[in-house]
Scaffold this active site. Structure first.
Site, PDB file in Angstrom:
ATOM      1  N   SER A 161       0.834  -1.201   0.000  1.00 32.63           N
ATOM      2  CA  SER A 161       0.000   0.000   0.000  1.00 32.63           C
ATOM      3  C   SER A 161       0.868   1.249   0.000  1.00 32.63           C
ATOM      4  O   SER A 161       2.033   1.222   0.436  1.00 32.63           O
ATOM      5  CB  SER A 161      -0.902   0.008   1.249  1.00 32.63           C
TER       6      SER A 161
ATOM      7  N   TYR B  64      -3.353  -0.376   9.857  1.00 35.59           N
ATOM      8  CA  TYR B  64      -3.298  -0.773   8.451  1.00 35.59           C
ATOM      9  C   TYR B  64      -1.895  -0.561   7.883  1.00 35.59           C
ATOM     10  O   TYR B  64      -1.324  -1.438   7.230  1.00 35.59           O
ATOM     11  CB  TYR B  64      -4.318   0.019   7.642  1.00 35.59           C
TER      12      TYR B  64
END
Length: 251
Positions: free
Chosen positions: A133, A146
């Site tokens: 990510s 996350y």
């Protein structure tokens, strides 16, 4: 390139929707047998072999890998795309949420890759691609858990690349920016002003729009392709320049 994946079998976790579904489509267009591992396989296109697999459970993963091996007799590519999101700071996510997200986003990747290794070692074109990510390289508000999980994915990519290169297995990862996926849409729907929230997400990316799943799929296809035999231990950003560019704000 049409036919670059001819004869190869590619497993895509989380392949039933969003980025995963786009990756499946791209592999199929290149000639691969694309296999979906997902919790929900109802919407998988006709002709695609799909297995209900829970990557949070070792027995489920092992059974899925065995099903693919029995059907095709080989596994050449693994794309560890499945994962879950998380919002909050280190104060707002409790221990149980940390354990849940890390179990899926990090250990899920480990389970699938570990189970597939005996088959990948037999492949003439073995590749693993992990989905990380933009949160790996940029600090984002309320993405502590996350970002930590995806940072682990990036680090694992490097360690796996080192461990398995001389076994003929390349390992890379892709770092998408904020993408136009069902998960992001759910976040937008839960915002007090979804239109304003979408505009803010788009403005955050230098190219002023969300990343499309097909763009991420194209990057994954490059990293997995036999044509990229010298590419390993690499993180490929697909983020509209968010990681590296610092443009002036638009008027």
């Amino acid at each position: 390139m049409s036919g670059e994946f001819d004869g190869l079998v590619a497993i895509v976790t989380g392949g039933a929707s969003g980025i995963g579904a786009a990756i499946v489509d791209r592999f199929r267009a290149g000639g691969a047998e694309a296999v979906v591992f997902d919790l929900n396989t109802e919407n998988v296109p006709e002709g695609v072999f799909a297995v209900r697999v829970d990557i949070a459970d070792t027995d489920s993963v092992n059974a899925g890998i065995q099903a693919v091996a029995e059907r095709f007799g080989r596994i050449d590519i693994v794309v560890n795309n499945a994962g879950v999101g998380a919002q909050g700071t280190i104060e707002t996510n409790d221990d149980a949420e940390w354990q849940r997200v890390l179990n899926i986003n990090v250990l899920g990747l480990v389970r699938v890759s570990r189970a597939a290794l005996p088959w990948l070692r037999k492949s003439p074109a073995a590749a693993i691609v992990n989905t990380a990510s933009i949160a790996v390289t940029a600090g984002l508000p309320e993405r502590a858990l996350y970002g930590a999980s995806k940072g682990a994915v990036y680090s694992l990519t490097l360690q796996m690349a080192a461990d398995h290169l001389r076994e003929g297995i390349r390992v890379n990862c892709v770092n998408p920016g904020t993408a136009n996926t069902p998960w992001v849409q759910r976040l937008l729907d839960s915002a007090p002003d979804p239109v304003a929230e979408r505009a803010a997400l788009e403005a955050r990316q230098p190219h002023l729009r969300l990343v499309q799943p097909e763009e991420v799929a194209a990057a994954v296809a490059y990293l997995a392709s036999p044509l990229a035999g010298s590419t390993t231990g690499t993180a490929l950003a697909v983020d509209g320049g968010m990681d590296g560019l610092r443009l002036r704000p638009t008027a």
